[in-house]
Design a protein around this motif. Structure first.
Motif, PDB file in Angstrom:
ATOM      1  N   GLY A 296      20.946  19.869 -11.130  1.00  0.00           N
ATOM      2  CA  GLY A 296      22.389  19.606 -11.523  1.00  0.00           C
ATOM      3  C   GLY A 296      22.727  21.172 -11.708  1.00  0.00           C
ATOM      4  O   GLY A 296      21.852  22.165 -11.388  1.00  0.00           O
ATOM      5  N   GLN A 297      24.012  21.408 -12.036  1.00  0.00           N
ATOM      6  CA  GLN A 297      24.522  22.764 -12.026  1.00  0.00           C
ATOM      7  C   GLN A 297      24.514  22.957 -13.571  1.00  0.00           C
ATOM      8  O   GLN A 297      25.289  22.133 -14.256  1.00  0.00           O
ATOM      9  CB  GLN A 297      25.939  22.799 -11.375  1.00  0.00           C
ATOM     10  N   ALA A 298      24.198  24.192 -14.107  1.00  0.00           N
ATOM     11  CA  ALA A 298      24.277  24.569 -15.393  1.00  0.00           C
ATOM     12  C   ALA A 298      25.745  24.893 -15.486  1.00  0.00           C
ATOM     13  O   ALA A 298      26.514  25.511 -14.956  1.00  0.00           O
ATOM     14  CB  ALA A 298      23.507  25.780 -15.706  1.00  0.00           C
ATOM     15  N   LYS A 299      26.279  24.996 -16.819  1.00  0.00           N
ATOM     16  CA  LYS A 299      27.779  25.148 -17.140  1.00  0.00           C
ATOM     17  C   LYS A 299      27.959  26.809 -17.287  1.00  0.00           C
ATOM     18  O   LYS A 299      28.920  27.311 -16.832  1.00  0.00           O
ATOM     19  CB  LYS A 299      28.289  24.523 -18.396  1.00  0.00           C
ATOM     20  N   ARG A 300      26.959  27.265 -17.626  1.00  0.00           N
ATOM     21  CA  ARG A 300      26.784  28.883 -17.793  1.00  0.00           C
ATOM     22  C   ARG A 300      25.417  29.232 -17.239  1.00  0.00           C
ATOM     23  O   ARG A 300      24.335  28.583 -17.573  1.00  0.00           O
ATOM     24  CB  ARG A 300      27.291  29.405 -19.016  1.00  0.00           C
ATOM     25  N   GLN A 301      25.603  30.549 -16.539  1.00  0.00           N
ATOM     26  CA  GLN A 301      24.294  31.152 -16.397  1.00  0.00           C
ATOM     27  C   GLN A 301      23.397  31.615 -17.684  1.00  0.00           C
ATOM     28  O   GLN A 301      24.110  31.990 -18.499  1.00  0.00           O
ATOM     29  CB  GLN A 301      24.421  32.039 -15.294  1.00  0.00           C
ATOM     30  N   PRO A 302      22.064  31.415 -17.603  1.00  0.00           N
ATOM     31  CA  PRO A 302      21.216  32.059 -18.638  1.00  0.00           C
ATOM     32  C   PRO A 302      21.397  33.642 -18.641  1.00  0.00           C
ATOM     33  O   PRO A 302      21.804  34.167 -17.627  1.00  0.00           O
ATOM     34  CB  PRO A 302      20.086  31.516 -18.640  1.00  0.00           C
ATOM     35  N   ASP A 303      21.169  34.012 -19.852  1.00  0.00           N
ATOM     36  CA  ASP A 303      21.438  35.593 -20.031  1.00  0.00           C
ATOM     37  C   ASP A 303      20.160  36.243 -19.094  1.00  0.00           C
ATOM     38  O   ASP A 303      20.442  37.219 -18.501  1.00  0.00           O
ATOM     39  CB  ASP A 303      21.271  36.047 -21.452  1.00  0.00           C
ATOM     40  N   LYS A 304      18.840  35.953 -19.250  1.00  0.00           N
ATOM     41  CA  LYS A 304      17.794  36.385 -18.232  1.00  0.00           C
ATOM     42  C   LYS A 304      17.040  35.198 -17.831  1.00  0.00           C
ATOM     43  O   LYS A 304      16.744  34.179 -18.553  1.00  0.00           O
ATOM     44  CB  LYS A 304      16.825  37.160 -19.391  1.00  0.00           C
ATOM     45  N   VAL A 305      16.640  35.439 -16.556  1.00  0.00           N
ATOM     46  CA  VAL A 305      16.011  34.512 -15.749  1.00  0.00           C
ATOM     47  C   VAL A 305      14.855  35.143 -15.378  1.00  0.00           C
ATOM     48  O   VAL A 305      14.634  36.169 -14.520  1.00  0.00           O
ATOM     49  CB  VAL A 305      16.625  33.897 -14.653  1.00  0.00           C
ATOM     50  N   ILE A 306      13.748  34.668 -15.616  1.00  0.00           N
ATOM     51  CA  ILE A 306      12.148  35.128 -15.444  1.00  0.00           C
ATOM     52  C   ILE A 306      11.578  34.043 -14.227  1.00  0.00           C
ATOM     53  O   ILE A 306      11.706  32.910 -14.390  1.00  0.00           O
ATOM     54  CB  ILE A 306      11.322  35.179 -16.730  1.00  0.00           C
ATOM     55  N   GLU A 307      11.421  34.637 -13.016  1.00  0.00           N
ATOM     56  CA  GLU A 307      11.058  33.954 -11.871  1.00  0.00           C
ATOM     57  C   GLU A 307       9.394  34.373 -11.788  1.00  0.00           C
ATOM     58  O   GLU A 307       9.220  35.606 -11.527  1.00  0.00           O
ATOM     59  CB  GLU A 307      11.738  34.276 -10.677  1.00  0.00           C
TER      60      GLU A 307
ATOM     61  N   ILE B  47      12.573  39.549 -12.440  1.00  0.00           N
ATOM     62  CA  ILE B  47      13.108  39.394 -13.574  1.00  0.00           C
ATOM     63  C   ILE B  47      14.706  39.672 -13.205  1.00  0.00           C
ATOM     64  O   ILE B  47      15.067  40.846 -12.865  1.00  0.00           O
ATOM     65  CB  ILE B  47      12.900  40.142 -14.688  1.00  0.00           C
ATOM     66  N   ASP B  48      15.558  38.552 -13.355  1.00  0.00           N
ATOM     67  CA  ASP B  48      16.987  38.703 -12.812  1.00  0.00           C
ATOM     68  C   ASP B  48      17.355  39.218 -11.599  1.00  0.00           C
ATOM     69  O   ASP B  48      18.198  39.808 -11.158  1.00  0.00           O
ATOM     70  CB  ASP B  48      17.655  39.765 -13.929  1.00  0.00           C
ATOM     71  N   GLY B  49      16.225  38.614 -10.766  1.00  0.00           N
ATOM     72  CA  GLY B  49      16.424  39.164  -9.415  1.00  0.00           C
ATOM     73  C   GLY B  49      15.844  40.356  -8.788  1.00  0.00           C
ATOM     74  O   GLY B  49      15.816  40.368  -7.553  1.00  0.00           O
ATOM     75  N   LYS B  50      15.363  40.887  -9.733  1.00  0.00           N
ATOM     76  CA  LYS B  50      14.574  42.380  -9.367  1.00  0.00           C
ATOM     77  C   LYS B  50      13.299  42.241  -9.326  1.00  0.00           C
ATOM     78  O   LYS B  50      12.627  41.574 -10.194  1.00  0.00           O
ATOM     79  CB  LYS B  50      14.970  43.130 -10.281  1.00  0.00           C
ATOM     80  N   ASP B  51      12.779  42.582  -8.253  1.00  0.00           N
ATOM     81  CA  ASP B  51      11.046  42.371  -8.053  1.00  0.00           C
ATOM     82  C   ASP B  51      10.561  43.133  -9.202  1.00  0.00           C
ATOM     83  O   ASP B  51      10.860  44.352  -9.505  1.00  0.00           O
ATOM     84  CB  ASP B  51      10.864  42.863  -6.680  1.00  0.00           C
TER      85      ASP B  51
ATOM     86  N   VAL C 194       6.838  34.132  -8.833  1.00  0.00           N
ATOM     87  CA  VAL C 194       6.766  33.788  -7.591  1.00  0.00           C
ATOM     88  C   VAL C 194       5.490  33.511  -6.983  1.00  0.00           C
ATOM     89  O   VAL C 194       4.528  34.583  -7.411  1.00  0.00           O
ATOM     90  CB  VAL C 194       7.640  34.880  -6.715  1.00  0.00           C
ATOM     91  N   LEU C 195       4.787  32.429  -6.363  1.00  0.00           N
ATOM     92  CA  LEU C 195       3.639  32.263  -5.795  1.00  0.00           C
ATOM     93  C   LEU C 195       3.476  32.653  -4.393  1.00  0.00           C
ATOM     94  O   LEU C 195       4.257  32.116  -3.730  1.00  0.00           O
ATOM     95  CB  LEU C 195       2.839  30.941  -6.176  1.00  0.00           C
ATOM     96  N   GLY C 196       2.496  33.526  -4.148  1.00  0.00           N
ATOM     97  CA  GLY C 196       2.625  33.778  -2.721  1.00  0.00           C
ATOM     98  C   GLY C 196       1.723  33.085  -2.042  1.00  0.00           C
ATOM     99  O   GLY C 196       0.936  31.837  -2.473  1.00  0.00           O
ATOM    100  N   THR C 197       1.632  32.977  -0.281  1.00  0.00           N
ATOM    101  CA  THR C 197       0.636  32.106   0.107  1.00  0.00           C
ATOM    102  C   THR C 197      -0.806  32.234  -0.191  1.00  0.00           C
ATOM    103  O   THR C 197      -1.664  31.603   0.020  1.00  0.00           O
ATOM    104  CB  THR C 197       0.901  32.281   1.593  1.00  0.00           C
ATOM    105  N   ASP C 198      -1.242  33.811  -0.557  1.00  0.00           N
ATOM    106  CA  ASP C 198      -2.427  33.951  -1.028  1.00  0.00           C
ATOM    107  C   ASP C 198      -2.609  33.682  -2.341  1.00  0.00           C
ATOM    108  O   ASP C 198      -3.842  34.026  -2.912  1.00  0.00           O
ATOM    109  CB  ASP C 198      -2.820  35.342  -0.535  1.00  0.00           C
ATOM    110  N   GLU C 199      -1.856  32.842  -3.069  1.00  0.00           N
ATOM    111  CA  GLU C 199      -1.764  32.567  -4.526  1.00  0.00           C
ATOM    112  C   GLU C 199      -1.755  33.842  -5.328  1.00  0.00           C
ATOM    113  O   GLU C 199      -2.425  33.803  -6.503  1.00  0.00           O
ATOM    114  CB  GLU C 199      -3.313  31.694  -4.769  1.00  0.00           C
ATOM    115  N   SER C 200      -1.194  34.871  -5.030  1.00  0.00           N
ATOM    116  CA  SER C 200      -0.812  35.838  -5.564  1.00  0.00           C
ATOM    117  C   SER C 200       0.268  35.644  -6.493  1.00  0.00           C
ATOM    118  O   SER C 200       1.377  35.083  -6.240  1.00  0.00           O
ATOM    119  CB  SER C 200      -0.597  37.291  -4.865  1.00  0.00           C
TER     120      SER C 200
END
Length: 142
Positions: A52-63, A76-80, A65-71
């Motif tokens: 679904g689409q959220a009505k408003r974006q959250p203030d902070k998004v923490i992602e 945070i907020d799109g910044k590596d 990321v799992l690499g192919t070598d399981e690293s």
């Protein structure tokens, strides 16, 4: 004597064929029963979850990321961010949330990463008390 030999040779043989008529009758009756009852069977509806689409974006998004070598790497907020290990992942995520337990954490992984590695990351975050953990999905254009 020749009459005895002739009489002995006219013995009836046992019939070794299978009579197919009753078998065919039973199959036709079963076919008719299934043809009549098939339209009466109600099909079950499976409600699959959708993105679904959220009505408003959250203030902070923490992602996470799992690499192919399981690293594991935090974004945070799109910044590596920095690389992390599974042991210190929960502490890093809690630190990035900054005391706000409502900040969503998204796990994204390459399609070649084992499912077990994704589940381990989810379990680690869940045990640390991170409430909003989701999986990133790749949507196709509609």
């Amino acid at each position: 004597m020749p009459a005895l030999v002739q009489r002995h040779g006219t013995r009836r043989r046992t019939m070794s064929e299978i009579n197919m008529v009753p078998f065919i009758d039973v199959m036709l009756v079963l076919l008719i029963i299934f043809m009549v009852s098939a339209p009466l069977i109600t099909t079950g509806v499976v409600d699959l979850p959708s993105v679904g689409q959220a009505k408003r974006q959250p203030d902070k998004v923490i992602e996470v990321v799992l690499g192919t070598d399981e690293s594991v790497k935090l974004r945070i907020d799109g910044k590596d961010g920095e690389r992390a290990t599974l042991r210190n992942l929960a502490a890093r995520v809690k630190e990035a949330q900054g005391g706000s337990a409502n900040a969503p954490v998204i796990i994204s992984a390459d399609r070649n990463v084992k499912y077990e590695a994704v589940v381990k990351v989810m379990d680690t975050l869940n045990r640390a008390g991170v409430q909003r953990v989701g999986l990133a999905v790749k949507t196709t254009g509609t």
